[in-house]
Design a protein around this motif. Sequence first.
Motif, short mmCIF file in Angstrom:
data_model
loop_
_atom_site.label_atom_id
_atom_site.label_comp_id
_atom_site.label_asym_id
_atom_site.label_seq_id
_atom_site.Cartn_x
_atom_site.Cartn_y
_atom_site.Cartn_z
N GLU A 96 0.85 -1.19 0.00
CA GLU A 96 0.00 0.00 0.00
C GLU A 96 0.88 1.24 0.00
OE1 GLU A 96 -3.77 -1.81 2.53
OE2 GLU A 96 -2.54 -0.20 3.40
N LYS A 145 0.51 5.59 0.47
CA LYS A 145 -0.39 6.72 0.71
C LYS A 145 0.00 7.88 -0.18
CE LYS A 145 -3.03 6.81 4.83
NZ LYS A 145 -3.23 7.41 6.16
N TRP A 179 -3.99 11.80 1.39
CA TRP A 179 -4.78 11.05 2.36
C TRP A 179 -5.30 9.75 1.78
CZ3 TRP A 179 -4.29 12.71 7.11
CH2 TRP A 179 -3.92 14.05 7.30
N THR A 180 -5.01 9.52 0.52
CA THR A 180 -5.60 8.36 -0.15
C THR A 180 -4.68 7.15 -0.11
OG1 THR A 180 -6.48 9.98 -1.70
CG2 THR A 180 -6.73 7.64 -2.29
N LYS A 181 -5.27 6.00 0.27
CA LYS A 181 -4.51 4.75 0.26
C LYS A 181 -4.59 4.14 -1.14
CE LYS A 181 -4.73 2.22 4.19
NZ LYS A 181 -5.46 1.31 5.09
N CYS A 182 -3.43 3.94 -1.76
CA CYS A 182 -3.40 3.27 -3.06
C CYS A 182 -2.83 1.87 -2.88
CB CYS A 182 -2.52 4.04 -4.04
SG CYS A 182 -3.13 5.70 -4.34
N THR A 241 -6.51 7.64 -7.29
CA THR A 241 -6.03 9.03 -7.18
C THR A 241 -6.30 9.78 -8.47
OG1 THR A 241 -3.88 8.32 -7.97
CG2 THR A 241 -4.13 8.49 -5.59
N ALA A 263 5.54 10.98 -2.86
CA ALA A 263 4.65 9.90 -3.26
C ALA A 263 5.31 9.03 -4.33
CB ALA A 263 3.33 10.45 -3.76
#
Lengths: 396, 396
Positions: free
Chosen positions: A155, A157, A160-163, A233, A243
């Motif tokens: 995973e 981040k 704030w989004t978990k990919c 995303t 990121a």
Amino acid sequence: MSGRVKGFRFAGVHGGVKKGDALDMGLIAAEQPVTAAGVFTMNRVRAAPVVISERRLLGGSCQAVLVNSGNANACTGRQGREAALALTRATAAVLGVPQALVVPASTGVIGVQLPGEKMMAAIAPLVDDLSEAGAARFSRAIMTTDRGPKVARAEVKVGWTKCHILGVAKGAGMIHPNMATTLGFVTTDISINRTTLRRMLVRAAEQTFNRVTVDGDTSTNDSIYALASGAATERPVVEKSAAGGKFADALTEVLETLAKKIVADGEGAEHLVRIEVQGAKSDGDAVQIARTIASSQLVKTALHGCDPNWGRILAAAGRSGAGFNPDHVSVKIGQVSIFEDGVPVMTAKTEAKAASAMKRREYAINVVVGRGRGLGHYWTCDLGHEYVRINADYRT
Amino acid sequence: MSGRVKGFRFAGVHGGVKKGDALDMGLIAAEQPVTAAGVFTMNRVRAAPVVISERRLLGGSCQAVLVNSGNANACTGRQGREAALALTRATAAVLGVPQALVVPASTGVIGVQLPGEKMMAAIAPLVDDLSEAGAARFSRAIMTTDRGPKVARAEVKVGWTKCHILGVAKGAGMIHPNMATTLGFVTTDISINRTTLRRMLVRAAEQTFNRVTVDGDTSTNDSIYALASGAATERPVVEKSAAGGKFADALTEVLETLAKKIVADGEGAEHLVRIEVQGAKSDGDAVQIARTIASSQLVKTALHGCDPNWGRILAAAGRSGAGFNPDHVSVKIGQVSIFEDGVPVMTAKTEAKAASAMKRREYAINVVVGRGRGLGHYWTCDLGHEYVRINADYRT
């Protein structure tokens, strides 16, 4: 539902390539065209699906990957190329996507034509089988003589989004030459442009899939595919951002896990061994030395016998082509120092300790070849009777 | 007396390097300084005797070769170098010749110091043992785990005079890494100058000793020495003469016989296989393809299983680095065609025929890779359980 990669569905069915009712056809399909990249075998003898996939991925976009096990579709000439094209055409038609966005991959026996009609009949059921939870079936459908499916997840981040990243692989190099080849498939829901994805995939593969050996034979079908849906995303991650760095690390970690699983699953292998080289003139030299040690038949039989045979390790390093001064070489097995500055330091006690370290399922051999900054590693496994049994007694 | 090489005497005694009473020290001595040449391992890790011999042979002259089996004197640092120097010094003193004309060679376990005192005590008895008929004892004294001594002879007529060549060798590459290394010694009574001898030796070795593989591991001690006494003829043979050509051919034939004996004696080997490549862009490409096929672990296990597995042969050729078009490849095993112009032509009948050809002790695999003029070959053997047993179960 945690761990699912948004934007992708997976499937696995029995299409009649393998005997019995084992899963032998797999499909990954995206909701819409996704960013895609691939790395392919350097072998001059390349299977039909490798040639087709490489060409279709040039545009950096793809919507589905059709895979079969049980038959590599390699050395099958024009008939093999046409069969692969026809199968992707049929898959594209059932999915309702352009044919050029469907890429094929095959693994299995070399030199036998695909059972095209049977497989054609399985395309519709395969598309029906697609589901977000289908990765387990897909991972089994691509297996040949693998002991079990090989899956890795990570995973990342982004804000704030978990990919998510999901990797699935099979085999190892040409350990199963008639059940040939390594295939790897990575899906992610991160957003990324094709150049960045390709660059990160190449770099991660170089550090992982290109650092393993079971028997030194490069197959006709080796391929790794990476597909990024961007469903999690909106803004693409870029290379020199936090990121981007995290994604590159996670991608490498996923491939590393898969690559290690592949070596650990080498036919008959009992030990997974990391050959770690330090002090070379360059990283390239260090990798070259690690590769030569990792590929040495004599080193690998010694690993099998849990024999701390540093003479074989030095002799392999010496023929690697990389320059170093033998008087500056030191070798450790596990934590046990057995050779220091060009002179053996092995006593009965350290030999017993080293032999005991070698009984472990996984361990490292550390070779310092000088005072340079070059670092490199390779993963290998032992060569034992089981390998000979499987590969000698196997009939084409 | 036919077959004796005039001007040389040979010896073999037990000096206490090996356990029991096996012969382990050998000596070749000439009546007077003779023309000499050597070719040595390309491994960066080189045994002490290799370094000393190469330097001493630079002058192109030599009077004695002192050899021991049971210990390679490799990775032994300064102490090993000093031991080798001291032993040649003592031999020179007993023979009454300059020290610089005595060259050392060792074969056996790596990384253990020579039992110098014991060996020193054996020098006098070794010199006493010298005789014109001593080649048989010499050939046994240099053995490590060889099944038997390896000797080859040839005759060359220079004018009305019959000249002789006698070659003696042991081992194979690093098949016996702790009993390491290949050594070859050629003596002849022909007259020849050092440049010509060296050039002919390098060329003959390239065609023979450099075209064999058992396990791909180059040792720390590999050496071939050629000594020409000139005792049979007065005028030196020159390169571009009938006699020169005949001598070069005979030298190659002697090395070829020895090289084949070495591969046939590969640990556990049941088959001696010639990999013959034609149609490459250059001879270099052809040899590179032959070498890669001959070294492939997967090909070698298939040879062991008498499995006409052309897929493995093609996959190995494809990763050799040499350029060719897979659609132009044809493969024959023995006389049986199994792959033609990029397409398999194997039926159940031809497969049975090919498998039967592979049961022979010696056979050839012929690979045509195109329409070029490049030709090359390699000798290899199968990789079986016996190899694994010997190399895994051996303890340092």
